[in-house]
Design an enzyme around this catalytic site. Structure first.
Site, PDB file in Angstrom:
ATOM      1  CB  SER A 149     105.490 -32.635 -38.722  1.00  0.00           C
ATOM      2  OG  SER A 149     105.747 -31.891 -37.640  1.00  0.00           O
ATOM      3  CG  ASP A 301     105.403 -28.707 -35.700  1.00  0.00           C
ATOM      4  OD1 ASP A 301     104.225 -28.174 -35.268  1.00  0.00           O
ATOM      5  OD2 ASP A 301     105.616 -29.463 -35.801  1.00  0.00           O
ATOM      6  CG  ASP A 303     102.169 -31.062 -38.279  1.00  0.00           C
ATOM      7  OD1 ASP A 303     103.192 -30.164 -37.626  1.00  0.00           O
ATOM      8  OD2 ASP A 303     101.659 -31.818 -38.490  1.00  0.00           O
ATOM      9  CG  ASP A 305     102.550 -32.126 -34.423  1.00  0.00           C
ATOM     10  OD1 ASP A 305     103.130 -31.356 -34.877  1.00  0.00           O
ATOM     11  OD2 ASP A 305     101.543 -33.068 -35.188  1.00  0.00           O
TER      12      ASP A 305
END
Length: 575
Positions: A149, A301, A303, A305
Site C-alpha cells: 500500500s 497511493d 496500489d 486503493d
C-alpha cells in the site's frame, strides 16, 4: 550486542539447505555486522493485520521474502483443497509497482500451480481494487495481491482475498493462519506447473472500467464534465494503468497528470511517503493545479486503493480534505442519487468503521438508511455485504482515505471513487457551487464534525513493546475526565466491553476482538487509541463537533473545534 539464543535457533534453520545461497550469505553478513537487524528479522513471524501481511523485504521470519510468502501460499493451497475438495480450484494474482513485486507474484503463482491450482496472473502491475473485481469476475476461490500500500519503499506485502472478492475474515483467517503456522519451510512446493498459469490483462481492464462507469456515473451533462479542470497524480503507482482511461471513457477530457509522478517507481523518488494522507504527497499536484487553475486534485497511493483530494476553498486556495470529509461527500451524494431514483425503501445500508466520523450515522439516519459500523479495515465492510444479502450496499468508507462504491469491488477502490468525486465536483461547479461549498452545506445540515489524527511510530521489537505498554496503561488507568469533560463511556474492543463510567454498568460488544480503546465524552467528543495492524505505529483518532448555523460562521466554529482538539492532545501528552 549478544544475540539471543532463541533468535540464533531460528537463524540456524534458515542456514540449512532448504534455503538458497543468497539467503545464507545475507544472514551471515548480518550476524557479523548487523546483529540488531538480525534480531528484528527473526524475533517474530509476520502476522496478518488489518491489511494482510506486510513487512520489510529481506531474509527472516519477520520479513517479506520468497519463503515467508511461499509458506503462506502453501498453507493457503492446502486450505483451499480442504475447503473445496471436489472443485477445480482457481486463484487470481496481482501486484503493484514495488521492488520485487513482480518476482514475488510469480513465486506465489508457482506455488499455487505446483499444488494443482489454476492461476490467473496479471501480466503487469495493476491496482488492488482490480484484483478484488477479478476474483469475482473470474469466479475464483481466492486472490492474492502483492503490495505494501502506502508504506515506505523497503516494504512489501501479501493480501489474501476470498470468493466474494473481500479480504479474509473470521473464521477463514484464523483457520488459514493455523495451517500456515503448522508447516515447515521444507514443505513448500516451488515446482511450478506453467500450464496452470494464465496471464491476464487488457480484457480484465476493460471489464473493470465498464463496472466503474456503471457504478460511479450519474447523468452529469457533458458540458459540466468539459468545464471541470482535474489534476491527477498516481504517486508513482499503479492507478496510471486505469484512471486516465476511465476518466476519458467517462467523458472527462480536461485531465492534467503530474508528469514527474506518472511513471511507476518503487523508490517513489518525488515524495517522502507515497501516502495521500500526508499533505506533502500532493504538493506537486497542488502546484500544478495552481498553474492550470484546476478545480480538483486527486492523488492515489501505490496500489490505488486510497485517494487524497484537494479542492479550492472559499478564497480560491487549494485545500486538502481528509478521509472523513471525502467519505461524507461521496456518501451524501450517493444517498441523494438513490433517493432521486426512488431506490431507497429501508433495505439499504452504508458502511463505516469505529474510528471514522460519527457524521456517517447522521447522514444515514436522514435518508432512512442503516449505517453499519465495523472494525478498522475494509474487509469488515466487505463482510457486511456478505453477511446481509437481503440488504443493498450503497457505499462506504473509512477515515484512512478509502471508499467503496457499490459492491462490484469488495475493498477500498480509488479508481471508481476518483470518477465519483469528479461527478460530484462537475455537478457542483455546473450549479455555481464547489466540493468545498457542498461540504460546508453538509456541516450546516448535519453538524460540523472535525476529525484529527496523531500517528506515533515505534519501530522494532522495543517499539512494539512500547506500544503495547501504552495500551496497557490506558486500560489500567483509564481517563475519567478530558479537557474538563467527563468520560461517559469507554469501549474496550480487546475485552469486548462497553463500560458506563457514571453508573458502572457494562455491556458486551458484539464486534470481533481488537486492540482498540474508545472514549466518549459528555460534549460528544470521541477519542480512539489503536495500534496499527500493518505498520509499527499507534494511532490516536479525535472527533469533535458543534452546530454550524450558517456557512459564514464556518471559520469561527472551526477555530473553536481546533482549539478543543489542541487542548485534548496537550492534556493527553500527545504533542
Amino acid at each position: 550486542m549478544e544475540i539471543d539464543k532463541s533468535i540464533l535457533d531460528k537463524v540456524n534453520v534458515w542456514l540449512t539447505p532448504v534455503f538458497d545461497n543468497e539467503t545464507h550469505t545475507s544472514l551471515q553478513e548480518m550476524m557479523a555486522s548487523s546483529p540488531k537487524e538480525l534480531e528484528d528479522s527473526f524475533y517474530k513471524n509476520l502476522e496478518f493485520g488489518t491489511g494482510g501481511m506486510r513487512g520489510i523485504m529481506g531474509p527472516g521470519t519477520n520479513r517479506i521474502n520468497k519463503y515467508t510468502l511461499g509458506k503462506a501460499t502453501q498453507g493457503l493451497s492446502d486450505y483451499l483443497k480442504k475447503s473445496f475438495p471436489s472443485e477445480e480450484l482457481k486463484v487470481a494474482i496481482a501486484y503493484d509497482c514495488r521492488h520485487n513485486s513482480d518476482t514475488l507474484a510469480k513465486t506465489v503463482a508457482d506455488v499455487f500451480s505446483a499444488n494443482g491450482i489454476k492461476v490467473f496472473l496479471f501480466s503487469d502491475l495493476r491496482p488492488t481494487p482490480e484484483l478484488s473485481f477479478a476474483v469475482k469476475h473470474l469466479s475464483c476461490h481466492a486472490g492474492i495481491v502483492l503490495t505494501a500500500s502506502h508504506n515506505p519503499p523497503e516494504y512489501n506485502g501479501y493480501k489474501v482475498y476470498w470468493q466474494d472478492g473481500g479480504q479474509l475474515v473470521p473464521p477463514q483467517d484464523k483457520e488459514v493462519i493455523d495451517v500456515i503456522e503448522a508447516l515447515e519451510y521444507g514443505q513448500i512446493n516451488f515446482n511450478a506447473n506453467e500450464n496452470l498459469i494464465e496471464y491476464i490483462g487488457e480484457v480484465m481492464d476493460n471489464a473493470f472500467i465498464r463496472s466503474s462507469l456503471i457504478n460511479a456515473s450519474f447523468n452529469t451533462p457533458q458540458e459540466a464534465k468539459d468545464a471541470l479542470k482535474i489534476v491527477y497524480t498516481p504517486l508513482h503507482g499503479t492507478s496510471v494503468t486505469l484512471i486516465p482511461d476511465l476518466l476519458e471513457d467517462a467523458g472527462y477530457s480536461n485531465v492534467n497528470i503530474v508528469a514527474e509522478q506518472a511513471k511507476p517507481d518503487g523508490d517513489f523518488p518525488t515524495v517522502k511517503s507515497p501516502n495521500p494522507e500526508e499533505p506533502e504527497a500532493l504538493s506537486m499536484a497542488i502546484a500544478l493545479a495552481d498553474e492550470v487553475n484546476a478545480d480538483i486534485v486527486i492523488g492515489t497511493d501505490p496500489d490505488s486503493d486510497r485517494l487524497g483530494v484537494a479542492v479550492r476553498n472559499g478564497n480560491g486556495i487549494m485545500t486538502l480534505l481528509n478521509g472523513n470529509q471525502t467519505m461524507v461527500l461521496m456518501t451524501h451524494f450517493l444517498l441523494e442519487q438513490w433517493k432521486k431514483q426512488g431506490k431507497i425503501d429501508g433495505k439499504q445500508f452504508v458502511g463505516s468503521t469505529i474510528v471514522s466520523t460519527p457524521m456517517m450515522m447522521e447522514l444515514a439516519s436522514a435518508y432512512g438508511v442503516e449505517c453499519k459500523v465495523g472494525l478498522t479495515g475494509f474487509k469488515w465492510i466487505a463482510k457486511m455485504i456478505k453477511d446481509f444479502p437481503e440488504q443493498e450496499f450503497i457505499g462506504g468508507g473509512e477515515e484512512s482515505f478509502g471508499f467503496m462504491v457499490g459492491d462490484a469491488v469488495r475493498d477500498k477502490d480509488a479508481v471508481t471513487s476518483t470518477l465519483l468525486l469528479c461527478e460530484i465536483a462537475a455537478q457542483a461547479k455546473a450549479n455555481a457551487s464547489s466540493l468545498y461549498q457542498e461540504l460546508l452545506k453538509l456541516f450546516v445540515e448535519f453538524g460540523f464534525y472535525k476529525e484529527y489524527l496523531i500517528s506515533i511510530t515505534k519501530k522494532g521489537m522495543e517499539g512494539a513493546a512500547e506500544i503495547n505498554n501504552m495500551m496497557i496503561q490506558m486500560r489500567e488507568k483509564p481517563l475519567t475526565e478530558i479537557n474538563g469533560q467527563r468520560v461517559l463511556m469507554v469501549e474496550d474492543y480487546k475485552a469486548s466491553t462497553a463500560k458506563n463510567l457514571l453508573n458502572g454498568e457494562e455491556e458486551t460488544l458484539t464486534l470481533p476482538k481488537s486492540d482498540v480503546l474508545i472514549y466518549y465524552l459528555e460534549d460528544g467528543t470521541k477519542i480512539c487509541a489503536r495500534p496499527s495492524g500493518t505498520e509499527p505505529k499507534i494511532k490516536f483518532y479525535f472527533s469533535v463537533n458543534a452546530p454550524l448555523d450558517d456557512v459564514t460562521n464556518f471559520k469561527a466554529v472551526e477555530a473553536s473545534l481546533d482549539k478543543k482538539i489542541k487542548n485534548i492532545t496537550e492534556e493527553m501528552n500527545l504533542v
